[in-house]
Motif scaffolding. Structure first.
Motif, mmCIF file in Angstrom:
data_model
loop_
_atom_site.group_PDB
_atom_site.id
_atom_site.type_symbol
_atom_site.label_atom_id
_atom_site.label_comp_id
_atom_site.label_asym_id
_atom_site.label_seq_id
_atom_site.Cartn_x
_atom_site.Cartn_y
_atom_site.Cartn_z
ATOM 1 N N THR A 122 -6.052 8.785 1.606
ATOM 2 C CA THR A 122 -5.105 7.759 2.058
ATOM 3 C C THR A 122 -4.031 8.302 2.991
ATOM 4 N N ILE A 152 4.126 5.945 -5.383
ATOM 5 C CA ILE A 152 4.095 6.051 -6.846
ATOM 6 C C ILE A 152 3.065 7.098 -7.272
ATOM 7 N N ALA A 153 1.876 7.038 -6.699
ATOM 8 C CA ALA A 153 0.829 8.005 -7.050
ATOM 9 C C ALA A 153 1.251 9.426 -6.692
ATOM 10 N N MET A 197 0.820 -1.184 0.000
ATOM 11 C CA MET A 197 0.000 0.000 0.000
ATOM 12 C C MET A 197 0.876 1.264 0.000
ATOM 13 N N ASP A 198 1.872 1.323 0.858
ATOM 14 C CA ASP A 198 2.729 2.505 0.940
ATOM 15 C C ASP A 198 3.503 2.742 -0.349
ATOM 16 N N THR A 199 3.895 1.667 -1.023
ATOM 17 C CA THR A 199 4.599 1.819 -2.301
ATOM 18 C C THR A 199 3.659 2.393 -3.353
ATOM 19 N N GLY A 200 2.419 1.944 -3.374
ATOM 20 C CA GLY A 200 1.432 2.472 -4.307
ATOM 21 C C GLY A 200 1.157 3.943 -4.070
#
Length: 169
Positions: free
Chosen positions: A118, A7-8, A1-4
């Motif tokens: 988020t 990236i966003a 989740m944190d990587t996504g």
């Protein structure tokens, strides 16, 4: 989740920085004068001042978002500038970006809303500095509320061009 989330944040933030920099003549942009003239046609007077505000708003939103700094402030600012762009520039052209429609600003706006919801994630300056508390639900909703209120005020500040009286010859 944190990587996504990282990236966003990076994609949306860096792209919005470049978009804002165009208002200062970078990356093939029209600069403050050209953007200001366009904004004057839309009723934003004085156009150059609105161009400056839009460019600084986009760069600030992008920078805060990319860095994950100050919780929902950057993403909410992204929502604000894109809401104004969607309504004042793109709405009349329909949906698709190819016809100057709302597609691109809607994607930025949606990304801003999603990142506000988020939070900045573990790979952020907020996490590094212990500022995760800025992403509590009350602050998130307050940031979005302020962003939408500022967007509404900005749109309300538009003034149509003065009518020029026709003279008969």
């Amino acid at each position: 989740m944190d990587t996504g989330i990282l990236i966003a944040r990076l994609v949306l933030g860096l792209a919005l920085i470049a978009h804002g920099a165009q208002k200062f003549g970078l990356f093939g942009g029209y600069g403050l004068d050209g953007t200001g003239q366009f904004l004057e046609q839309l009723g934003f007077r004085p156009g150059r001042a609105f161009a400056l505000a839009a460019g600084l708003g986009e760069i600030s939103a992008g920078l805060l978002t990319a860095l994950g700094l100050f919780g929902p402030v950057g993403p909410a600012l992204m929502v604000q500038v894109m809401a104004v762009a969607m309504i004042s520039v793109h709405w009349r052209h329909g949906f698709f970006a190819q016809q100057q429609g709302i597609e691109l600003p809607l994607l930025y706006l949606t990304g801003g809303l999603a990142l506000t919801a988020t939070g900045s994630g573990a790979y952020s300056l907020d996490s590094l500095a212990g500022l995760e508390g800025l992403s509590n639900p009350h602050i998130k909703w307050l940031a979005i509320g302020i962003a939408l209120a500022v967007a509404a005020l900005t749109l309300a500040a538009r003034r149509p061009a003065p009518l020029v009286a026709k003279t008969s010859s």
